[in-house]
Design an enzyme around this catalytic site. Structure first.
Site, PDB file in Angstrom:
ATOM      1  N   HIS A 160       0.822  -1.227   0.000  1.00 30.82           N
ATOM      2  CA  HIS A 160       0.000   0.000   0.000  1.00 30.82           C
ATOM      3  C   HIS A 160       0.852   1.273   0.000  1.00 30.82           C
ATOM      4  O   HIS A 160       0.329   2.372  -0.214  1.00 30.82           O
ATOM      5  CB  HIS A 160      -0.937   0.031   1.214  1.00 30.82           C
ATOM      6  CG  HIS A 160      -1.990  -1.019   1.189  1.00 30.82           C
ATOM      7  ND1 HIS A 160      -2.914  -1.125   0.176  1.00 30.82           N
ATOM      8  CD2 HIS A 160      -2.270  -2.046   2.046  1.00 30.82           C
ATOM      9  CE1 HIS A 160      -3.723  -2.154   0.404  1.00 30.82           C
ATOM     10  NE2 HIS A 160      -3.341  -2.739   1.528  1.00 30.82           N
ATOM     11  N   ASP A 196      -2.184 -10.290  -2.740  1.00 24.96           N
ATOM     12  CA  ASP A 196      -2.817  -9.904  -1.478  1.00 24.96           C
ATOM     13  C   ASP A 196      -4.306  -9.640  -1.767  1.00 24.96           C
ATOM     14  O   ASP A 196      -4.675  -9.269  -2.882  1.00 24.96           O
ATOM     15  CB  ASP A 196      -2.142  -8.646  -0.931  1.00 24.96           C
ATOM     16  CG  ASP A 196      -2.643  -8.227   0.435  1.00 24.96           C
ATOM     17  OD1 ASP A 196      -1.981  -8.575   1.426  1.00 24.96           O
ATOM     18  OD2 ASP A 196      -3.695  -7.552   0.516  1.00 24.96           O
ATOM     19  N   HIS A 198      -6.088  -7.217  -0.789  1.00 30.55           N
ATOM     20  CA  HIS A 198      -6.332  -5.793  -1.057  1.00 30.55           C
ATOM     21  C   HIS A 198      -5.551  -5.331  -2.286  1.00 30.55           C
ATOM     22  O   HIS A 198      -4.454  -5.828  -2.547  1.00 30.55           O
ATOM     23  CB  HIS A 198      -5.896  -4.942   0.142  1.00 30.55           C
ATOM     24  CG  HIS A 198      -6.537  -5.326   1.435  1.00 30.55           C
ATOM     25  ND1 HIS A 198      -5.947  -6.210   2.320  1.00 30.55           N
ATOM     26  CD2 HIS A 198      -7.722  -4.971   1.980  1.00 30.55           C
ATOM     27  CE1 HIS A 198      -6.748  -6.364   3.373  1.00 30.55           C
ATOM     28  NE2 HIS A 198      -7.826  -5.628   3.195  1.00 30.55           N
ATOM     29  N   ASP A 285      -4.423 -12.941   3.099  1.00 35.31           N
ATOM     30  CA  ASP A 285      -5.694 -12.424   3.622  1.00 35.31           C
ATOM     31  C   ASP A 285      -6.861 -12.742   2.686  1.00 35.31           C
ATOM     32  O   ASP A 285      -7.984 -12.288   2.911  1.00 35.31           O
ATOM     33  CB  ASP A 285      -5.623 -10.928   3.960  1.00 35.31           C
ATOM     34  CG  ASP A 285      -4.843 -10.110   2.957  1.00 35.31           C
ATOM     35  OD1 ASP A 285      -4.467 -10.643   1.897  1.00 35.31           O
ATOM     36  OD2 ASP A 285      -4.603  -8.913   3.236  1.00 35.31           O
TER      37      ASP A 285
END
Ligand code: Q9C
Ligand code: ZN
Length: 344
Positions: A160, A196, A198, A285
């Site tokens: 991120h 991931d 996200h 995740d």
């Protein structure tokens, strides 16, 4: 295949993040790495080694000097002001505001350099985030030496983090720094595959106007999931980078049937691009029991996932990103590596 890990990474342990109008314990904590290390050791998946120190220059190949300096000095300055809790922003530069001025105040700087309220800075943050970059670079160095695989057990995670912004539990973009290090070592056609849950908004933004790194990401659709403001399917790169970014967002509830097929598609695209070296931003995740996520992969699915990446048959650096179902995290990460190693 080596795993690279530094105990200094455990010095980052934020207390709380802001969720549902309440202070909740940080999802991203040292127990994540401990359980992964324990599982890798139990399965004898290869040596676990400490990183070499490559200094700050490889970080500055990706992040701005002012941002690096901010992270390096933030906690000391906070303490000098007599403040004792973790550093968390509560105001950000937003639409219609001045986005090109760095305030003098620490609270102003926090808002300038961050984009969410889930990513505390505390006493050990600098040492940990610096160590995580060295872990990533040491993994990349393994590939430049001719190794076929390496696992950089990074934490805090990185995907991120953008050139001068942190958030989403990420400070420095470990995968981007490793990728840039590979390019600087003379490697060509390096691609990043971000799996991931996200969207890796930081990674996308770092390479968005470049044609020397192909970035492909599988993630929860940003219309329904964090980070909400980037990761849509129509973001394909800009300028000479047009066509070098591919987003494959999926709806909440996605299971292995769709996920596996989407991963096959991503790998086909990377094959067509002529990828020679692969950097995988590995988040677990996507697991059905993850406390902050809503995909439905099982532990067994991660073995298949590792096998698919192995079948791609390129030197591969795994860089750890997210995964917050801590009890299963060691098994899930080790399953990816087991699948990868089994099919090499
Ligand atoms: N409490 C990674 O998986 N959620 N980051 C913020 C604020 C952020 C996840 C909610 C989720 C970030 C690397
Ligand atoms: Zn994630």
């Amino acid at each position: 295949m080596k795993t690279i890990f530094s105990p200094a990474q455990q010095l980052h342990h934020g207390a709380r993040e802001f969720t549902d109008g309440q202070w909740t314990l940080c999802n991203e904590h040292p127990g994540r790495s401990s359980i992964i290390l324990a599982e890798l050791e139990a399965r004898k998946l290869g040596d676990i080694v400490q990183p070499q120190d490559w200094g700050i220059d490889p970080i500055l190949r990706v992040h701005s000097p002012a941002f690096v300096e901010f992270l390096q000095n933030a906690w000391t300055q906070w303490q000098a002001e007599g403040r004792t809790g973790d550093m968390l922003p509560s105001v950000w530069c937003s639409r219609g505001m001045r986005t090109n001025r760095v305030p003098e105040s620490l609270d102003g700087k926090l808002g300038y350099y961050s984009f969410d309220s889930g990513t505390p800075i505390m006493s050990g943050t600098w040492q940990a985030v610096y160590a995580a970059t060295q872990v990533a670079i040491t993994g990349a160095h393994q590939l430049s030496l001719g190794e076929q695989g390496a696992f950089s057990l990074c934490r805090p995670p990185g995907h991120h983090a953008a050139v001068d912004q942190y958030g989403g539990y990420c400070f420095f973009n470990n995968a981007a720094i490793a990728t840039q290090f590979l390019l600087d070592s003379g490697c060509n056609r390096v691609a990043i595959l971000d799996i991931d849950y996200h969207h890796g908004n930081g990674t996308q933004s770092i390479f968005y106007q470049r044609n020397d790194v192909y970035v492909v990401s599988l993630h929860a659709h940003p219309s329904e999931e964090y980070p909400f403001f980037l990761g849509y399917e129509d973001e394909r790169g800009d300028g000479i980078g047009e066509g070098y970014n591919l987003n494959l967002p999926m709806r909440l509830g996605t299971d292995w049937a769709l996920y596996g097929a989407t991963l096959d598609h991503a790998l086909q695209v990377l094959e067509r691009h002529g990828t020679e070296i692969l950097v995988v931003s590995l988040g677990c995740d996507t697991f059905h029991d993850d406390p902050i996520s809503r995909f439905r992969l099982t532990s067994e699915n991660y073995i298949r996932l590792g096998e698919k990446i192995a079948a791609f048959q390129k030197p591969t650096l795994f860089v750890l990103e997210g995964g917050y179902a801590v009890d299963a995290l060691g098994i899930n990460v080790a399953n990816v590596l087991t699948g990868f190693l089994g099919k090499r």
